[in-house]
Design a protein around this motif. Structure first.
Motif, short mmCIF file in Angstrom:
data_model
loop_
_atom_site.label_atom_id
_atom_site.label_comp_id
_atom_site.label_asym_id
_atom_site.label_seq_id
_atom_site.Cartn_x
_atom_site.Cartn_y
_atom_site.Cartn_z
N MET A 193 2.90 62.23 46.60
CA MET A 193 3.23 61.58 45.37
C MET A 193 2.54 62.33 44.23
O MET A 193 1.40 62.74 44.35
N HIS A 194 3.27 62.48 43.16
CA HIS A 194 2.74 63.11 41.96
C HIS A 194 2.82 62.10 40.82
O HIS A 194 3.82 61.41 40.68
N CYS A 195 1.78 62.02 40.04
CA CYS A 195 1.77 61.14 38.87
C CYS A 195 1.49 61.99 37.63
O CYS A 195 0.47 62.66 37.55
N TYR A 196 2.43 61.97 36.72
CA TYR A 196 2.32 62.74 35.48
C TYR A 196 2.73 61.87 34.31
O TYR A 196 3.57 60.97 34.46
N PRO A 197 2.22 62.17 33.12
CA PRO A 197 2.75 61.50 31.94
C PRO A 197 4.21 61.92 31.75
O PRO A 197 4.59 63.03 32.16
N PRO A 198 5.04 61.10 31.15
CA PRO A 198 6.48 61.40 31.04
C PRO A 198 6.80 62.74 30.39
O PRO A 198 7.81 63.36 30.71
N ASP A 199 5.98 63.21 29.46
CA ASP A 199 6.29 64.44 28.75
C ASP A 199 5.61 65.68 29.35
O ASP A 199 5.64 66.75 28.76
N HIS A 200 5.02 65.53 30.51
CA HIS A 200 4.32 66.65 31.16
C HIS A 200 5.31 67.76 31.54
O HIS A 200 6.44 67.49 31.93
N VAL A 201 4.87 69.00 31.44
CA VAL A 201 5.74 70.15 31.74
C VAL A 201 6.28 70.09 33.16
O VAL A 201 7.44 70.47 33.41
N ASP A 202 5.49 69.61 34.11
CA ASP A 202 5.98 69.54 35.49
C ASP A 202 7.11 68.54 35.65
O ASP A 202 8.01 68.74 36.47
#
Length: 68
Positions: free
Chosen positions: A1-10
C-alpha cells in the motif's frame, strides 16, 4: 500500500501509467506478458520483482508522454 497526498508526483505517474494501459492494447499486452514472465522466477525479495518491471514501466510511461 502506498499513501500519498493527492497532488504528489507519484500519484500523477501512477495515473498516467494506468491511463496508458487503458488506452493501449499493445502496452497492456506488453505489461501483462512481462509480469507473467517475471512471475515464473523465484525472487529472494519481492522488491527485486518490482525493480525488474521498471524498464517496461518506463517504456510505457514514455509512450504515455510522462516526463520526469
Amino acid at each position: 500500500m502506498h499513501c500519498y497526498p493527492p497532488d504528489h508526483v507519484d500519484v500523477r505517474r501512477y495515473l498516467a501509467f494506468r491511463d496508458r494501459l487503458r488506452a493501449s492494447e499493445s502496452d497492456r499486452d506488453l505489461y501483462a506478458a512481462t509480469k507473467r514472465e517475471l512471475a515464473q522466477r523465484e525472487w529472494r525479495d519481492i522488491n527485486y520483482y518490482a525493480e525488474a518491471k521498471g524498464p517496461v514501466i518506463g517504456q510505457i510511461l514514455t509512450r504515455a508522454g510522462w516526463r520526469n
